[in-house]
Design an enzyme around this catalytic site. Sequence first.
Site, short mmCIF file in Angstrom:
data_model
loop_
_atom_site.label_atom_id
_atom_site.label_comp_id
_atom_site.label_asym_id
_atom_site.label_seq_id
_atom_site.Cartn_x
_atom_site.Cartn_y
_atom_site.Cartn_z
N ASN A 114 -5.38 6.77 4.82
CA ASN A 114 -4.22 6.35 6.16
C ASN A 114 -3.12 6.90 6.58
O ASN A 114 -1.59 6.41 5.77
CB ASN A 114 -4.37 4.98 5.48
CG ASN A 114 -4.14 4.16 7.29
OD1 ASN A 114 -5.02 4.17 8.17
ND2 ASN A 114 -3.59 3.03 7.70
N GLU A 115 -3.48 7.84 7.35
CA GLU A 115 -1.42 7.78 8.09
C GLU A 115 -0.68 7.98 6.95
O GLU A 115 -0.02 7.37 6.49
CB GLU A 115 -0.53 6.62 8.63
CG GLU A 115 -1.87 5.78 9.65
CD GLU A 115 -1.33 4.87 10.34
OE1 GLU A 115 -0.15 3.83 9.85
OE2 GLU A 115 -0.69 4.37 11.43
N TRP A 149 4.30 -6.21 13.53
CA TRP A 149 5.80 -5.26 12.05
C TRP A 149 6.45 -5.16 13.12
O TRP A 149 7.75 -4.71 12.93
CB TRP A 149 4.86 -4.16 11.40
CG TRP A 149 3.91 -3.47 12.26
CD1 TRP A 149 2.76 -3.60 12.63
CD2 TRP A 149 4.10 -2.17 13.43
NE1 TRP A 149 2.49 -3.17 13.36
CE2 TRP A 149 3.27 -1.86 13.81
CE3 TRP A 149 5.55 -2.19 13.48
CZ2 TRP A 149 3.48 -1.14 14.73
CZ3 TRP A 149 5.90 -1.03 14.63
CH2 TRP A 149 4.31 -0.26 14.96
N GLU A 169 -0.92 -8.68 7.41
CA GLU A 169 -1.41 -8.53 8.70
C GLU A 169 -2.55 -9.26 9.98
O GLU A 169 -2.84 -8.72 10.34
CB GLU A 169 -1.85 -6.89 8.90
CG GLU A 169 -1.24 -6.00 8.23
CD GLU A 169 -1.87 -4.57 8.77
OE1 GLU A 169 -0.67 -3.52 8.87
OE2 GLU A 169 -2.71 -4.69 7.91
N GLU A 202 -6.21 4.44 16.09
CA GLU A 202 -6.09 3.13 16.41
C GLU A 202 -4.73 2.58 17.73
O GLU A 202 -3.75 4.06 17.65
CB GLU A 202 -4.93 2.57 15.21
CG GLU A 202 -6.03 2.82 13.40
CD GLU A 202 -5.28 2.34 12.62
OE1 GLU A 202 -4.23 1.87 12.61
OE2 GLU A 202 -5.67 3.04 11.83
N ARG A 252 0.68 -1.35 -0.07
CA ARG A 252 0.04 -0.02 0.07
C ARG A 252 0.75 1.19 -0.23
O ARG A 252 2.03 1.48 0.31
CB ARG A 252 -1.10 -0.28 1.50
CG ARG A 252 -0.04 -0.33 2.14
CD ARG A 252 -1.04 -0.17 3.69
NE ARG A 252 -0.44 0.12 5.11
CZ ARG A 252 -1.45 -0.13 5.89
NH1 ARG A 252 -2.50 -0.41 5.71
NH2 ARG A 252 -0.03 -0.19 7.18
C1 GAL Z 1 -1.76 1.29 11.36
C2 GAL Z 1 -1.99 1.44 10.27
C3 GAL Z 1 -3.18 0.16 9.81
C4 GAL Z 1 -2.47 -1.21 10.30
C5 GAL Z 1 -1.47 -0.70 11.58
C6 GAL Z 1 -1.17 -2.21 11.97
O1 GAL Z 1 0.12 2.17 11.20
O2 GAL Z 1 -2.65 2.69 10.38
O3 GAL Z 1 -3.98 0.45 8.44
O4 GAL Z 1 -1.91 -1.33 9.74
O5 GAL Z 1 -0.87 -0.10 11.59
O6 GAL Z 1 -0.67 -2.24 13.35
#
Ligand code: GAL
Length: 653
Positions: A149-150, A315, A355, A307, A111
């Site tokens: 997103n971010e 990750w 994920e 979030e 992405r």
């Molecule tokens: C964020 C992201 C989410 C998901 C999450 C996983 O940075 O906005 O879509 O990837 O991390 O921790």
Amino acid sequence: MGDWRLDGLAYGGDYAPEQWPEEVWAEDVALMREAGVNLVSVGIFSWALLEPAPGEYTFGWLDRVLDLLHDAGIRVDLGTPTAAPPPWFAKRHPGARLVDRAGHTLGQGGRQSFCPSSPQYAAAAAGIAEQLGRRYGDHPALVLWHVHNEFAGVNAHCYCDTCAEAFRVWLRERHGDLGTLNAAWGTAFWGQRYGEWDEIEPPRLAPTAVNPAQQLDYLRFCSDTHLANYRRERDVLRSHSAAVPITTNFMIANCKWVDYWKWAGEVDIVANDHYLASERHDRHVELAMCADLTRSLAGGAPWLLMEHSTSAVNWQPRNIAKRPGELARNSLAHVARGADGVMFFQWRASRFGAEKFHSAMLPQAGTGTRIWREVTELGTRLAGLGGLRGTRVAADVAVVWDWEAWWALELEWRPSVDVTFRERVEAYYARLWEAHLTADFVHPEADLGRYPLVVVPSLYLTTAAAAKNLDAYVSGGGTLVVSYFSGVVDANDTVPDGPYPGSLREVLGVTVEEFLPLRAGERVLLSDGSAADVWAEDVQLAGASPVLSYVDGPAPGGPAVTRHERGAGVAWYVSTRLADADLGRLLERVYADAGLGARPAVPSAVELVQRPPYLFAINHGAEAAEVRGVAVPAGEVVVLSSPSPSSSEGAGP
Ligand code: GAL
């Protein structure tokens, strides 16, 4: 604007129904209700599913999802899916791909692999935002728009030719003419003088350090480019959906590359994503810092935790599961520090994709799990805390934070690789946290008058306006404490005339003849027995008094910590990296100057935050504690309500 039309606090997470057959959706909604979920973020990565071919739309499934949620009384935060352009987009527009500093064109399959300056991307993103705005702008379930997103999460900097062109346009606006640019960038050094605009390139990978002022401007340009992309989508949505607030999720802890001070005024509600640095023993202090910074970006107004995770992420090098109770402590710590909602990535754990090992509200193992129990308990607890909604946190002190200073400090060829921005901010912040002092973060040019104490952990780049601001603050009666390697350069990474610390010399009453970085592992001793490492300086007094001096190391006998009475206030300077406990002890003296001497007699492991009329006590320690006569068991959060200091208190809602 800033109201997302919920009665109490928001609770929910990212919901990706497109990953499951429709039969599962009804179960999702039933379980959301069981957990107390009242808001979900939908559609964030669904572009290819909504527009499977250019200009062909399949909205039926999203219509059904929104209606289903609405029927269940669950509100929607609808995403524009522009962080994940469809595969057809990359195929059609090869020039819109992301190019790294070494000139590699990056691939697809993930992405955010697009060039942020691409006009084709801008048009396509505005196009899908337009479709969504038109179709759902007045949907009764919709309470918030979630743009992208971010931003800049993984494509902060692109070095392609389109970016080079756009950079030149940006530079013309900033500098006006080439003469001014040459002066600002100091291009007399290494014979870099530019005679034509098209000679200027992005700071691509080069055999040696690239001009630091050029790099700094490139970082500013990139942050502004992402902001322009946000604004474009926001304005499209606004034109179709005037009454619904619009935001995007910041990522304050993990994104160095966006100057969020510039962004904060562009969103209707500040929203942040926060993931614990899970291997750190002090991860809860880092969480508190990010929450304070988020609230500060919101100007003190309530904000939304968009979030975080119920347990492990996927990750980090080692993804550590949260311990029992940690989920509630983390969530309520964000609420204590001003969040009006607690959201997670993600509602239901994915079965496939990158994920699938990320935790969720509804784990792979289903509802018979500890995580699910803690999720439903938290839902109940938050429902009972609805009275907090809209209340504001009472901060005690201010800490200066500046993204540009961070970028500049960490360019290459600095005196020591051991000096970094976050490290110093976190060291000072942690000492404040231990002393139960709640910090607001402030831009260096912000109005500081209401704070008894302002901490400047590391402000390598200090503009003349910032220096003037800090000086006026001290002269007006404030207490300032400044850490080493601050006030060194101006906005163009240029050292002002005269000795260090340039623009801060007068307020601090010192000059620094030479920086004296220490060798790896080297320690120096100070006159009160304090230990320090990483950095020392040859400090000369110019009005300030010595408080501590170096006993050994490269500047024996010289001042290490100074105090300068100036006007009605006091400015402290700390020229070395004190060991944490020693910094804590020194700061007690600074607190006394600021009139903050009487600290609550509560163990430092208990986080105390005032969100009047409530007081949060979060016990991170292994021992039970007592706060204002109320027991706070180890690992628990107690919310006390204290309408006024004189009335009796008890456990609150
Ligand atoms: C964020 C992201 C989410 C998901 C999450 C996983 O940075 O906005 O879509 O990837 O991390 O921790």
